[in-house]
Write a protein that holds these residues in place. Sequence first.
Motif, PDB file in Angstrom:
ATOM      1  N   PHE A   1      21.318  20.619 -37.742  1.00 36.07           N
ATOM      2  CA  PHE A   1      21.536  22.047 -37.487  1.00 36.07           C
ATOM      3  C   PHE A   1      23.030  22.364 -37.465  1.00 36.07           C
ATOM      4  O   PHE A   1      23.488  23.344 -38.071  1.00 36.07           O
ATOM      5  N   PHE A   2      23.800  21.515 -36.798  1.00 29.36           N
ATOM      6  CA  PHE A   2      25.249  21.707 -36.720  1.00 29.36           C
ATOM      7  C   PHE A   2      25.875  21.669 -38.111  1.00 29.36           C
ATOM      8  O   PHE A   2      26.727  22.495 -38.451  1.00 29.36           O
ATOM      9  N   SER A   3      25.463  20.715 -38.933  1.00 26.00           N
ATOM     10  CA  SER A   3      26.008  20.583 -40.278  1.00 26.00           C
ATOM     11  C   SER A   3      25.700  21.821 -41.124  1.00 26.00           C
ATOM     12  O   SER A   3      26.572  22.327 -41.846  1.00 26.00           O
ATOM     13  N   GLY A   4      24.461  22.296 -41.049  1.00 27.59           N
ATOM     14  CA  GLY A   4      24.074  23.467 -41.825  1.00 27.59           C
ATOM     15  C   GLY A   4      24.875  24.699 -41.462  1.00 27.59           C
ATOM     16  O   GLY A   4      25.315  25.452 -42.337  1.00 27.59           O
ATOM     17  N   ILE A   5      25.071  24.918 -40.166  1.00 29.51           N
ATOM     18  CA  ILE A   5      25.841  26.074 -39.696  1.00 29.51           C
ATOM     19  C   ILE A   5      27.280  25.984 -40.182  1.00 29.51           C
ATOM     20  O   ILE A   5      27.870  26.979 -40.626  1.00 29.51           O
ATOM     21  N   CYS A   6      27.875  24.787 -40.130  1.00 30.20           N
ATOM     22  CA  CYS A   6      29.267  24.611 -40.575  1.00 30.20           C
ATOM     23  C   CYS A   6      29.410  24.911 -42.064  1.00 30.20           C
ATOM     24  O   CYS A   6      30.347  25.609 -42.480  1.00 30.20           O
ATOM     25  N   SER A   7      28.503  24.391 -42.884  1.00 30.41           N
ATOM     26  CA  SER A   7      28.587  24.591 -44.335  1.00 30.41           C
ATOM     27  C   SER A   7      28.432  26.055 -44.710  1.00 30.41           C
ATOM     28  O   SER A   7      29.198  26.587 -45.532  1.00 30.41           O
ATOM     29  N   LEU A   8      27.447  26.716 -44.117  1.00 32.46           N
ATOM     30  CA  LEU A   8      27.228  28.130 -44.423  1.00 32.46           C
ATOM     31  C   LEU A   8      28.401  28.986 -43.939  1.00 32.46           C
ATOM     32  O   LEU A   8      28.833  29.910 -44.641  1.00 32.46           O
ATOM     33  N   SER A   9      28.929  28.661 -42.770  1.00 27.37           N
ATOM     34  CA  SER A   9      30.071  29.409 -42.236  1.00 27.37           C
ATOM     35  C   SER A   9      31.293  29.257 -43.125  1.00 27.37           C
ATOM     36  O   SER A   9      32.050  30.208 -43.341  1.00 27.37           O
ATOM     37  N   ALA A  10      31.501  28.056 -43.661  1.00 26.85           N
ATOM     38  CA  ALA A  10      32.644  27.807 -44.542  1.00 26.85           C
ATOM     39  C   ALA A  10      32.572  28.675 -45.791  1.00 26.85           C
ATOM     40  O   ALA A  10      33.588  29.220 -46.240  1.00 26.85           O
ATOM     41  N   VAL A  11      31.367  28.806 -46.371  1.00 23.20           N
ATOM     42  CA  VAL A  11      31.197  29.628 -47.572  1.00 23.20           C
ATOM     43  C   VAL A  11      31.422  31.103 -47.245  1.00 23.20           C
ATOM     44  O   VAL A  11      32.100  31.820 -47.992  1.00 23.20           O
ATOM     45  N   ILE A  12      30.894  31.565 -46.112  1.00 22.27           N
ATOM     46  CA  ILE A  12      30.999  32.976 -45.731  1.00 22.27           C
ATOM     47  C   ILE A  12      32.437  33.360 -45.392  1.00 22.27           C
ATOM     48  O   ILE A  12      32.936  34.402 -45.828  1.00 22.27           O
ATOM     49  N   VAL A  13      33.126  32.504 -44.628  1.00 25.26           N
ATOM     50  CA  VAL A  13      34.502  32.807 -44.201  1.00 25.26           C
ATOM     51  C   VAL A  13      35.465  32.778 -45.382  1.00 25.26           C
ATOM     52  O   VAL A  13      36.412  33.549 -45.460  1.00 25.26           O
ATOM     53  N   GLY A  14      35.225  31.864 -46.318  1.00 20.24           N
ATOM     54  CA  GLY A  14      36.122  31.763 -47.468  1.00 20.24           C
ATOM     55  C   GLY A  14      37.159  30.664 -47.316  1.00 20.24           C
ATOM     56  O   GLY A  14      36.977  29.741 -46.516  1.00 20.24           O
TER      57      GLY A  14
END
Length: 415
Positions: A298-311
Amino acid sequence: MEDPNYKVKSKSLNKNINFNYYVLLSIVFGGFLIFGLSENIKGPAIPKIQTDFSLSEAQLGFLLALNSLGYLLACSFTSALSNKIGIKWTGIIAFVSMAFAGVCMYFSHAYFFLSASYFLLYIGNGMLEIGLGIMAARIFTKNTGMMMNLSHFFYGLSSIVAPIFASSMMTWEAGSEELGWRGMYFIMLSVSLLPIIPSLLGKFPQEHAEKEEVISYYSLVRDPVAWLIVAILSFGIVSEVSVGNWLVNFLVKSYSWSLKDAAEMLSLFFLFFTLARLLFGPITDKIGYTLSIMIFSFFSGICSLSAVIVGEKGAILFAIAGVGIAPIYPTVMALLTKLYPKGTGTAITFTVTLMGIASVIGSFFIGFIIDSVGGGKNNILGLQVGYGMIGVLALICSICCIFLFVVLRKRNKVV
């Protein structure tokens, strides 16, 4: 009357057992070091390969899918092969085939020949991983989660330096030309020959283990727990492997990073990845394997998606995601040893083989998404959506763990 030579013989036997144990440890740890190198030197090489052969993203995804297919093929026969000739010779064949694949890559000047070389490399990788997994399961009977994570820590350790070494080595001068990705592969994969030395010296557990396995493939096919574990490992590993496959390409094309900077970010991912396996192994033994995988994925998924969204400003989150994705594979292996103690080899082969199928589909699927969304040579949107899928897969892995936890609790077998 006590034999006066008994104590001497006993001490000598203990020394031999300890020496053999350390030899086996060197093979397991060294094998994962080699595995990490062979898996992750491709990150910096892929953009060069794509340019040299004028490959589209879909063709690149197909190449990576062929790699997974070779891995899958190896998983399907390695267990039977090791039963016939032993883990020792199975491992030696794996190391030799990986080194030979490096020779083939050096001489590859056509897409077909390159694909065949990668295919051979991943056959060796698959044979090696199954053999190491079975061996580790039989050696590490105590603190299994910690020792499995420690073994895979060495995979992460080599993965940290692999992208940097690879990108640097490709610029070395070889006569009047650069060494390039072909020469880099040749040199790096030649290292695969080193673990053959301790392999010839060691006495392997398989040679003395009971051959009877209570768990059959038929019973695993009918067991919903086995299928949930397959789903957990598949989603988790496709997410993990996809980082090595696509992160460098993503950073270079989306943010116009240099190949060197992108390779360093991939190495930072593997630094977090490696530290997680070193530090969090004991935690998995304490809080339970199922719950651990649930939290980490769960932690990994949130980090990856956040990285794409933030830029670009959030690019560090790509690396931090390695903390969550790292413990999944070794913890699943520990879970299998506890749930199927009398058929661990069968359970590992069943799970990893089906995971290989998912890897084939996953690699092609992500490449297809990148190529399909938006279109064009500078397909930034496609890259963002494709990389976002890597995070989504990690979240699905976590969701599958919830279902597994519920099923195991009903059976009173939560591990």
